[in-house]
Design a protein around this motif. Structure first.
Motif, PDB file in Angstrom:
ATOM      1  N   MET A   1      29.873  36.151  53.205  1.00  0.00           N
ATOM      2  CA  MET A   1      29.634  35.109  52.213  1.00  0.00           C
ATOM      3  C   MET A   1      30.033  33.753  52.764  1.00  0.00           C
ATOM      4  SD  MET A   1      30.886  36.930  48.672  1.00  0.00           S
ATOM      5  CE  MET A   1      30.402  35.481  47.740  1.00  0.00           C
ATOM      6  N   LEU A   2      29.376  32.713  52.268  1.00  0.00           N
ATOM      7  CA  LEU A   2      29.620  31.363  52.752  1.00  0.00           C
ATOM      8  C   LEU A   2      30.734  30.676  51.958  1.00  0.00           C
ATOM      9  CD1 LEU A   2      25.967  30.103  53.332  1.00  0.00           C
ATOM     10  CD2 LEU A   2      27.582  30.992  55.016  1.00  0.00           C
ATOM     11  N   SER A   3      31.327  29.679  52.585  1.00  0.00           N
ATOM     12  CA  SER A   3      32.445  28.942  51.982  1.00  0.00           C
ATOM     13  C   SER A   3      31.905  27.861  51.051  1.00  0.00           C
ATOM     14  CB  SER A   3      33.306  28.324  53.080  1.00  0.00           C
ATOM     15  OG  SER A   3      33.853  29.310  53.919  1.00  0.00           O
ATOM     16  N   VAL A   4      31.414  28.269  49.890  1.00  0.00           N
ATOM     17  CA  VAL A   4      30.880  27.351  48.884  1.00  0.00           C
ATOM     18  C   VAL A   4      31.441  27.738  47.526  1.00  0.00           C
ATOM     19  CG1 VAL A   4      28.826  26.468  47.735  1.00  0.00           C
ATOM     20  CG2 VAL A   4      28.750  26.982  50.175  1.00  0.00           C
ATOM     21  N   PHE A   5      31.988  26.762  46.813  1.00  0.00           N
ATOM     22  CA  PHE A   5      32.428  26.978  45.431  1.00  0.00           C
ATOM     23  C   PHE A   5      31.440  26.285  44.514  1.00  0.00           C
ATOM     24  CE2 PHE A   5      34.462  25.606  41.545  1.00  0.00           C
ATOM     25  CZ  PHE A   5      35.174  26.722  41.138  1.00  0.00           C
ATOM     26  N   ASP A   6      30.843  27.031  43.587  1.00  0.00           N
ATOM     27  CA  ASP A   6      29.889  26.450  42.643  1.00  0.00           C
ATOM     28  C   ASP A   6      29.793  27.354  41.430  1.00  0.00           C
ATOM     29  OD1 ASP A   6      27.912  25.187  41.256  1.00  0.00           O
ATOM     30  OD2 ASP A   6      26.372  25.371  42.795  1.00  0.00           O
ATOM     31  N   GLN A   7      30.440  26.955  40.337  1.00  0.00           N
ATOM     32  CA  GLN A   7      30.374  27.707  39.083  1.00  0.00           C
ATOM     33  C   GLN A   7      29.544  26.965  38.046  1.00  0.00           C
ATOM     34  OE1 GLN A   7      34.462  28.508  37.948  1.00  0.00           O
ATOM     35  NE2 GLN A   7      34.698  30.092  39.511  1.00  0.00           N
ATOM     36  N   GLY A   8      28.681  26.062  38.523  1.00  0.00           N
ATOM     37  CA  GLY A   8      27.850  25.291  37.615  1.00  0.00           C
ATOM     38  C   GLY A   8      28.390  23.892  37.431  1.00  0.00           C
ATOM     39  N   PRO A   9      27.495  22.943  37.103  1.00  0.00           N
ATOM     40  CA  PRO A   9      27.911  21.544  36.969  1.00  0.00           C
ATOM     41  C   PRO A   9      28.661  21.290  35.668  1.00  0.00           C
ATOM     42  CG  PRO A   9      25.607  21.769  36.402  1.00  0.00           C
ATOM     43  CD  PRO A   9      26.049  23.122  36.882  1.00  0.00           C
ATOM     44  N   PRO A  10      29.397  20.171  35.601  1.00  0.00           N
ATOM     45  CA  PRO A  10      30.067  19.792  34.348  1.00  0.00           C
ATOM     46  C   PRO A  10      29.057  19.251  33.351  1.00  0.00           C
ATOM     47  CG  PRO A  10      30.329  18.056  35.954  1.00  0.00           C
ATOM     48  CD  PRO A  10      29.622  19.179  36.668  1.00  0.00           C
ATOM     49  N   ALA A  11      29.511  19.063  32.111  1.00  0.00           N
ATOM     50  CA  ALA A  11      28.656  18.437  31.102  1.00  0.00           C
ATOM     51  C   ALA A  11      28.288  17.037  31.564  1.00  0.00           C
ATOM     52  CB  ALA A  11      29.378  18.372  29.767  1.00  0.00           C
ATOM     53  N   PRO A  12      27.039  16.606  31.350  1.00  0.00           N
ATOM     54  CA  PRO A  12      26.633  15.275  31.817  1.00  0.00           C
ATOM     55  C   PRO A  12      27.341  14.170  31.055  1.00  0.00           C
ATOM     56  CG  PRO A  12      24.919  16.256  30.458  1.00  0.00           C
ATOM     57  CD  PRO A  12      25.948  17.330  30.675  1.00  0.00           C
ATOM     58  N   CYS A  13      27.540  13.057  31.737  1.00  0.00           N
ATOM     59  CA  CYS A  13      28.159  11.892  31.111  1.00  0.00           C
ATOM     60  C   CYS A  13      27.223  11.318  30.054  1.00  0.00           C
ATOM     61  CB  CYS A  13      28.456  10.834  32.177  1.00  0.00           C
ATOM     62  SG  CYS A  13      29.333   9.388  31.555  1.00  0.00           S
ATOM     63  N   PRO A  14      27.736  10.964  28.874  1.00  0.00           N
ATOM     64  CA  PRO A  14      26.879  10.351  27.846  1.00  0.00           C
ATOM     65  C   PRO A  14      26.294   9.023  28.336  1.00  0.00           C
ATOM     66  CG  PRO A  14      29.020  10.981  26.950  1.00  0.00           C
ATOM     67  CD  PRO A  14      29.125  11.100  28.422  1.00  0.00           C
ATOM     68  N   THR A  15      25.211   8.635  27.729  1.00  0.00           N
ATOM     69  CA  THR A  15      24.605   7.334  28.015  1.00  0.00           C
ATOM     70  C   THR A  15      24.062   6.746  26.719  1.00  0.00           C
ATOM     71  OG1 THR A  15      23.032   6.163  29.427  1.00  0.00           O
ATOM     72  CG2 THR A  15      22.331   8.317  28.609  1.00  0.00           C
ATOM     73  N   PRO A  16      24.260   5.467  26.433  1.00  0.00           N
ATOM     74  CA  PRO A  16      25.010   4.501  27.240  1.00  0.00           C
ATOM     75  C   PRO A  16      26.511   4.814  27.211  1.00  0.00           C
ATOM     76  CG  PRO A  16      24.443   3.526  25.142  1.00  0.00           C
ATOM     77  CD  PRO A  16      23.739   4.850  25.177  1.00  0.00           C
ATOM     78  N   PHE A  17      27.238   4.194  28.159  1.00  0.00           N
ATOM     79  CA  PHE A  17      28.634   4.574  28.357  1.00  0.00           C
ATOM     80  C   PHE A  17      29.413   3.370  28.847  1.00  0.00           C
ATOM     81  CE2 PHE A  17      32.060   6.620  30.896  1.00  0.00           C
ATOM     82  CZ  PHE A  17      32.557   7.502  29.950  1.00  0.00           C
ATOM     83  N   ASN A  18      30.674   3.293  28.445  1.00  0.00           N
ATOM     84  CA  ASN A  18      31.604   2.300  28.970  1.00  0.00           C
ATOM     85  C   ASN A  18      32.926   3.001  29.220  1.00  0.00           C
ATOM     86  OD1 ASN A  18      33.961   0.248  28.533  1.00  0.00           O
ATOM     87  ND2 ASN A  18      32.203  -1.018  29.077  1.00  0.00           N
TER      88      ASN A  18
END
Length: 508
Positions: A1-18
């Protein structure tokens, strides 16, 4: 197996945003809750969320009334006081791009930043070094008066637009401005459980100064993002007094660089504190001896995190998933991290370069004015940290070494080229080289080695260095040598400097 950690992306940042609006969100839900206490031997300066937001948004109004417009850069030369985070968040509120800078920088170092940075204004406290300039300057008193102005609205927009710039020592020897987007604060949500174990009822005491980026993030922005209370020691507080302040103010989490833990332990001040659950460490590798001695003295663990100016922290231990002994921990859920070789991710158990995927919302937008250097740090879809590591089958990562010659001085990355360039024209020096040396198992210091007709006064060299370099970049020792170590092609062999140091300190 390869040295990669990936359990899925986080929730996307809201837009618009400050970013500032997100950080101060608790002001609407819990306006009278304590957001900040500046704690010292004689008491505490206290700020509720409502008072903090009013000061931030009033200052934002003042900055806009001064003629600044969204996108303008604002260089911060402010001291270790509450004015620093207020001005920082005020600039972001108004859509400006603040550039927090260490108060330790000399006027010469700041002057070297100005042509590339091109700030529209400098926020300046009188006790902080700043070069003579024709740029507009807003003083600390004027900033303080702005707090009473009517509140500005949050400048909402694309979360990918620039929010702030921090400076780091570049591998070329020139400090680089690291441009971060508003979404960087949203990305730090992965650290809340992946490192801190923090919630609204926590009281986090950070040992650093207001104007250190580690303090700004871990000590202030992140606690406020979850509605917790930030505790910051008053300026001039003795490190040995920190355990007493933690106990007096009910600190539940303590954050510091490894050197702070070491100094508290050496002073004999570490002890069990009923409210304290755990400590946090970042900035440089935490020696096992400090971790063990702290655990024995206080009964609480320290959770270490690994990161950098370009992507904050992304590998860590945490209360819910402690690190395996001897490792940095595991990538935080939501991250995509790999160990790379020349042809991509290497098999598990194989050494390679620690890398962050370009999709990480905490990854910088790029280096200011250095597109080529930004591209050089990428290999396909991966940002190269420059650090070597190994990933095991539990995704734990063991740190091995730097791939380049970058030094670590008390949690700051420092390029040896930057230090050498600043000192190379000192009369009596023909060649100079610097590196960080392990002077003890738990401490590394920057040392300088130089050639010249005769040894120079170490006190005079230290004085000249202090005029040219921030304190944390200044060598702690200067050693006259007959020649610097070089390979057959005449290239400096920097790592051989440690052998020279050891030979000079050999009691035999």
């Amino acid at each position: 197996m390869l040295s990669v950690f990936d359990q899925g992306p986080p929730a996307p940042c809201p837009t618009p945003f400050n970013m500032a609006g997100y950080v101060l969100g608790a002001a609407g839900a819990t306006p009278e809750k304590l957001a900040l206490a500046v704690v010292g031997a004689t008491g505490a300066e206290r700020w509720t969320y409502a008072a903090l937001e009013a000061a931030v948004r009033g200052t934002a109004t003042g900055l806009l009334q001064a003629g600044l417009r969204p996108g303008d850069r604002v260089l911060m030369r402010l001291g270790n006081r509450v004015e620093f985070p207020i001005a920082y968040l005020a600039a972001i509120t108004a859509g400006l791009v603040p550039v927090p800078s260490s108060a330790a920088l000399t006027a010469r170092e700041v002057a070297n930043m100005l042509p590339e940075l091109a700030p529209s204004v400098i926020l300046h406290a009188p006790d902080v070094a700043c070069p003579e300039t024709d740029l507009p300057v807003i003083g600390a008193d004027a900033l303080a008066a702005m707090r009473a102005l009517p509140p500005a609205g949050y400048d909402m927009g694309d979360p990918n637009r620039p929010a702030y710039i921090v400076y780091t020592s570049g591998t070329s020897g020139k400090p680089r401005g690291v441009v971060h987007a508003h979404r960087a604060i949203w990305a730090r949500r992965m650290m809340h459980d992946g490192w801190y174990g923090i919630g609204p009822e926590d009281r986090l005491l950070h040992a650093g100064a207001f104007n250190w980026t580690y303090t700004l993030g871990t000590g202030l922005m992140d606690p406020w993002s979850v509605g917790a209370t930030a505790l910051i020691p008053a300026e001039g507080t003795d490190l040995a007094a920190l355990p007493g302040l933690m106990e007096a103010h009910g600190a539940t989490i303590f954050a510091a660089a490894p050197g702070v833990y070491r100094k508290i332990l050496n002073a004999g001040a570490a002890r069990a504190i009923p409210s304290l659950r755990h400590g946090l460490s970042a900035g440089e590798k935490l020696p096992a001896s400090i971790e063990d001695n702290w655990q024995n003295a206080t009964g609480t663990p320290i959770y270490e995190a690994y990161g950098m100016s370009e992507c904050s922290t992304f590998i860590s231990g945490a209360p819910r998933r402690p690190a395996t002994r001897g490792t940095l921990g595991r990538p935080q859920p939501g991250r995509r991290i790999a160990i790379l070789g020349t042809d991509g991710p290497v098999p598990l158990g194989t050494e390679g370069t620690i890398a962050v995927h370009r999709r990480d919302p905490g990854l910088m937008l790029g280096y200011l004015g250095a597109e080529d250097e930004t591209r050089d740090r990428m290999r396909g879809d991966w940002f190269l940290t420059g650090d070597q590591g190994v990933m095991d089958n539990s995704s734990s990562i063991t740190y091995l070494a730097r791939k380049d010659d970058m030094m670590n001085a008390g949690g700051y990355r420092v390029s040896p080229l930057e230090v050498e360039q600043a000192l190379s024209d000192i009369p009596g020096i023909t060649q100079i080289a610097v590196t960080d040396i392990a002077v003890r198992s738990d401490a590394r210091l920057i040392m300088a080695f130089y050639t010249g007709p005769a040894p120079l006064s170490e006190a005079e060299l230290a004085r000249l260095a202090s005029e040219r370099l921030a304190g944390y970049k200044t060598p702690r020792g200067f050693f006259h040598v007959d020649a610097l170590p070089q390979n057959p092609n005449g290239k400096l062999q920097r790592r051989a400097l440690a052998q020279i140091y050891e030979a000079l300190h050999d009691p035999s």
